[in-house]
Design an enzyme around this catalytic site. Sequence first.
Site, PDB file in Angstrom:
ATOM      1  N   LYS A  35       8.737  -3.658  -7.862  1.00  0.00           N
ATOM      2  CA  LYS A  35       8.260  -2.918  -6.694  1.00  0.00           C
ATOM      3  C   LYS A  35       8.903  -3.468  -5.413  1.00  0.00           C
ATOM      4  O   LYS A  35       9.354  -2.711  -4.552  1.00  0.00           O
ATOM      5  CB  LYS A  35       6.729  -3.061  -6.623  1.00  0.00           C
ATOM      6  CG  LYS A  35       6.037  -1.975  -5.853  1.00  0.00           C
ATOM      7  CD  LYS A  35       4.524  -2.056  -6.015  1.00  0.00           C
ATOM      8  CE  LYS A  35       4.011  -1.200  -7.153  1.00  0.00           C
ATOM      9  NZ  LYS A  35       2.541  -1.158  -7.239  1.00  0.00           N
ATOM     10  N   LEU A 148      -6.941   6.552   4.140  1.00  0.00           N
ATOM     11  CA  LEU A 148      -5.786   7.441   3.997  1.00  0.00           C
ATOM     12  C   LEU A 148      -5.904   8.329   2.763  1.00  0.00           C
ATOM     13  O   LEU A 148      -6.549   7.972   1.778  1.00  0.00           O
ATOM     14  CB  LEU A 148      -4.486   6.633   3.915  1.00  0.00           C
ATOM     15  CG  LEU A 148      -4.201   5.770   2.689  1.00  0.00           C
ATOM     16  CD1 LEU A 148      -3.640   6.568   1.528  1.00  0.00           C
ATOM     17  CD2 LEU A 148      -3.203   4.691   3.046  1.00  0.00           C
ATOM     18  N   ARG A 149      -5.271   9.494   2.858  1.00  0.00           N
ATOM     19  CA  ARG A 149      -5.199  10.410   1.712  1.00  0.00           C
ATOM     20  C   ARG A 149      -3.783  10.364   1.175  1.00  0.00           C
ATOM     21  O   ARG A 149      -2.829  10.498   1.951  1.00  0.00           O
ATOM     22  CB  ARG A 149      -5.512  11.851   2.167  1.00  0.00           C
ATOM     23  CG  ARG A 149      -6.891  12.034   2.764  1.00  0.00           C
ATOM     24  CD  ARG A 149      -6.936  13.290   3.615  1.00  0.00           C
ATOM     25  NE  ARG A 149      -5.981  13.230   4.721  1.00  0.00           N
ATOM     26  CZ  ARG A 149      -5.582  14.281   5.440  1.00  0.00           C
ATOM     27  NH1 ARG A 149      -6.042  15.484   5.178  1.00  0.00           N
ATOM     28  NH2 ARG A 149      -4.713  14.130   6.420  1.00  0.00           N
ATOM     29  N   ALA A 267     -14.383  24.779  -6.013  1.00  0.00           N
ATOM     30  CA  ALA A 267     -14.731  24.499  -7.410  1.00  0.00           C
ATOM     31  C   ALA A 267     -13.448  24.429  -8.233  1.00  0.00           C
ATOM     32  O   ALA A 267     -12.463  25.103  -7.932  1.00  0.00           O
ATOM     33  CB  ALA A 267     -15.638  25.590  -7.947  1.00  0.00           C
ATOM     34  N   CYS A 275      -9.155   6.509  -6.613  1.00  0.00           N
ATOM     35  CA  CYS A 275     -10.219   6.075  -5.702  1.00  0.00           C
ATOM     36  C   CYS A 275     -11.599   6.647  -6.030  1.00  0.00           C
ATOM     37  O   CYS A 275     -12.496   5.896  -6.406  1.00  0.00           O
ATOM     38  CB  CYS A 275      -9.844   6.423  -4.263  1.00  0.00           C
ATOM     39  SG  CYS A 275      -8.483   5.419  -3.650  1.00  0.00           S
TER      40      CYS A 275
HETATM   41  P1  NAD Z   1      -2.094  -0.042  -6.153  1.00  0.00           P
HETATM   42  O1  NAD Z   1      -2.466  -0.437  -7.518  1.00  0.00           O
HETATM   43  O2  NAD Z   1      -1.137   1.067  -5.924  1.00  0.00           O
HETATM   44  O3  NAD Z   1      -1.507  -1.300  -5.369  1.00  0.00           O
HETATM   45  C1  NAD Z   1      -2.030  -2.591  -5.444  1.00  0.00           C
HETATM   46  C2  NAD Z   1      -0.859  -3.566  -5.337  1.00  0.00           C
HETATM   47  O4  NAD Z   1      -1.372  -4.900  -5.223  1.00  0.00           O
HETATM   48  C3  NAD Z   1       0.053  -3.564  -6.560  1.00  0.00           C
HETATM   49  O5  NAD Z   1       1.388  -3.287  -6.157  1.00  0.00           O
HETATM   50  C4  NAD Z   1      -0.087  -4.973  -7.153  1.00  0.00           C
HETATM   51  O6  NAD Z   1       1.092  -5.445  -7.751  1.00  0.00           O
HETATM   52  C5  NAD Z   1      -0.463  -5.753  -5.901  1.00  0.00           C
HETATM   53  N1  NAD Z   1      -1.106  -7.052  -6.143  1.00  0.00           N
HETATM   54  C6  NAD Z   1      -2.080  -7.374  -7.032  1.00  0.00           C
HETATM   55  N2  NAD Z   1      -2.415  -8.669  -6.908  1.00  0.00           N
HETATM   56  C7  NAD Z   1      -1.645  -9.178  -5.916  1.00  0.00           C
HETATM   57  C8  NAD Z   1      -1.543 -10.456  -5.296  1.00  0.00           C
HETATM   58  N3  NAD Z   1      -2.308 -11.492  -5.661  1.00  0.00           N
HETATM   59  N4  NAD Z   1      -0.651 -10.630  -4.295  1.00  0.00           N
HETATM   60  C9  NAD Z   1       0.134  -9.591  -3.903  1.00  0.00           C
HETATM   61  N5  NAD Z   1       0.084  -8.366  -4.450  1.00  0.00           N
HETATM   62  C10 NAD Z   1      -0.806  -8.153  -5.430  1.00  0.00           C
HETATM   63  O7  NAD Z   1      -3.460   0.250  -5.413  1.00  0.00           O
HETATM   64  P2  NAD Z   1      -3.702   1.165  -4.100  1.00  0.00           P
HETATM   65  O8  NAD Z   1      -3.905   2.574  -4.490  1.00  0.00           O
HETATM   66  O9  NAD Z   1      -2.704   0.815  -3.062  1.00  0.00           O
HETATM   67  O10 NAD Z   1      -5.126   0.627  -3.656  1.00  0.00           O
HETATM   68  C11 NAD Z   1      -5.299  -0.642  -3.060  1.00  0.00           C
HETATM   69  C12 NAD Z   1      -6.694  -0.706  -2.489  1.00  0.00           C
HETATM   70  O11 NAD Z   1      -6.817   0.264  -1.455  1.00  0.00           O
HETATM   71  C13 NAD Z   1      -7.811  -0.372  -3.475  1.00  0.00           C
HETATM   72  O12 NAD Z   1      -8.938  -1.136  -3.163  1.00  0.00           O
HETATM   73  C14 NAD Z   1      -8.079   1.089  -3.222  1.00  0.00           C
HETATM   74  O13 NAD Z   1      -9.383   1.461  -3.595  1.00  0.00           O
HETATM   75  C15 NAD Z   1      -7.900   1.143  -1.717  1.00  0.00           C
HETATM   76  N6  NAD Z   1      -7.530   2.451  -1.178  1.00  0.00           N
HETATM   77  C16 NAD Z   1      -6.551   3.182  -1.788  1.00  0.00           C
HETATM   78  C17 NAD Z   1      -6.226   4.418  -1.258  1.00  0.00           C
HETATM   79  C18 NAD Z   1      -5.201   5.291  -1.936  1.00  0.00           C
HETATM   80  O14 NAD Z   1      -5.116   6.463  -1.560  1.00  0.00           O
HETATM   81  N7  NAD Z   1      -4.428   4.825  -2.889  1.00  0.00           N
HETATM   82  C19 NAD Z   1      -6.884   4.900  -0.113  1.00  0.00           C
HETATM   83  C20 NAD Z   1      -7.837   4.113   0.488  1.00  0.00           C
HETATM   84  C21 NAD Z   1      -8.164   2.878  -0.058  1.00  0.00           C
END
Ligand code: NAD
Length: 473
Positions: A35, A148-149, A267, A275
């Site tokens: 990544k 964010l969406r 619907a 999420c």
């Molecule tokens: P994701 O799985 O796409 O990304 C998480 C990233 O964290 C991964 O790339 C992983 O390799 C990395 N990671 C894990 N442990 C790590 C560490 N110790 N150090 C550095 N990197 C590490 O997840 P996401 O969708 O980006 O979601 C992240 C958080 O944000 C979640 O809590 C989610 O609920 C929240 N969130 C997501 C969205 C969304 O639309 N995706 C929106 C709002 C909130």
Amino acid sequence: MRISVIGCGYLGAVHAAAMASIGHEVVGVDVDEEKVRRLSRGSAPFFEPELDSLLTAGIASGSLRFSVDPREARDATVHFISVGTPQQAGSDAADLTHLDGAVSALMAAVKDGDIVVGKSTVPVGTAERMAQRLRGTGATLVWNPEFLREGWAVKDTVDPDRLVVGVPVLGDDAAASLPGTPTPEGERAAAVLREVFAPAIATGTPFLVTDYATAELVKVAANAFLATKISFINAMAEIAESTGADVVQLADALGRDARIGHRFLGAGIGFGGGCLPKDIRAFTARAEELGRGDAVRFLREVDEINLRRRDRPVALATEALSGSVHGRRITVLGAAFKPHSDDVRDSPGLHIAARLHGLGAHVTVTDPAALENARRAHPELSYVADRDHALRGAEVVLVVTEWDDYRHALDPERAGALVSVKTVIDGRNCLDPSSWRTAGWDYYGMGRPSVRSRAAVRSRAALDDRAVSGALV
Ligand code: NAD
């Protein structure tokens, strides 16, 4: 400002690029080497409109870089944490191991006066625990949930609806303090975040300062509300299916009430993604831990209604194919859990495709962006990139993601010439039934009447009438 972003997935990669685009100097840190390599080349490892150009511009200007080494965060003074908080295996609760890992890594990088900003979605009470872990480093923790969406992530990050910042507050014993009064460190941290987000605040984005628990709850409560709204209209779809009513007209009429509104009132086959499903389950699990399970018990029902909607297209396909899908050719249009995304996490459409495959159907899936991820998640299905090629020979067409490519750009006449049987199941109620029916298709929507359901309603009315007449005699 010098900023680090720990965890560069959907949230973190966009956040890092967006922070660089508004003038900060940003390092994004992730444990996933591949990544980091892709991001460093300016190429997002997932589909998100506008992100590649933002990454490229940030990297070219020298204000954005990515690394696998958390020590690279040392130069930063504001550290965002955006690691994943998935559902635990075998439980509804959130898995906080990535968060704990990120905080451990940060403890070696932060210094006195730094601000650590939690953005991940977490069970209420997590921030307080993380703040205790960081005590002794001199850094202040704040919680700034992300709304964010996917598909609009860049816009939502640069120009959010609201910014919520949970800060440490004075204890109840602090003399003359109102409940929720920020500590001096909390005040300072909020001021720093105002600076970080200055461009959005300047254009009118509300900046709401709360305690930790409120900030954590705002996020899960927002997702619980949205999930409930979707399941509400899907419950109405179930009633519509038994009464011959049309849930699309119902939703249109309901949504015209300004107190209700049209958004999230469509619907279909329900919500999915990384999420909503896991967030409502984690919320319920946390409430139960707190002895307040009763307060959010309805979220279990919301989840059940949502999952139940995935049965409907399977039942309709089976009915349309005279009782069995075994050996029949079904084309599934869509794999992403929603359009403008390649995210297939808990995708209802892909789940339905896998169910049909499990029942012996020959399932072909196509999607404009999510085929690679879908193939990884469900290697047993057949994937075809070209939509028209995927339609060739189909006996049932199932629309599960409302991409423009299907809702607007798919001509029913043209599609009719490609398939072998003109049956379409519109899992998102995104097609115009009359134009499909005019082109000779059997059209089935979710919670929408069909010739067959009207006939069933008429025969039930006849039975009811006989029962009432019998009782009167
Ligand atoms: P994701 O799985 O796409 O990304 C998480 C990233 O964290 C991964 O790339 C992983 O390799 C990395 N990671 C894990 N442990 C790590 C560490 N110790 N150090 C550095 N990197 C590490 O997840 P996401 O969708 O980006 O979601 C992240 C958080 O944000 C979640 O809590 C989610 O609920 C929240 N969130 C997501 C969205 C969304 O639309 N995706 C929106 C709002 C909130």
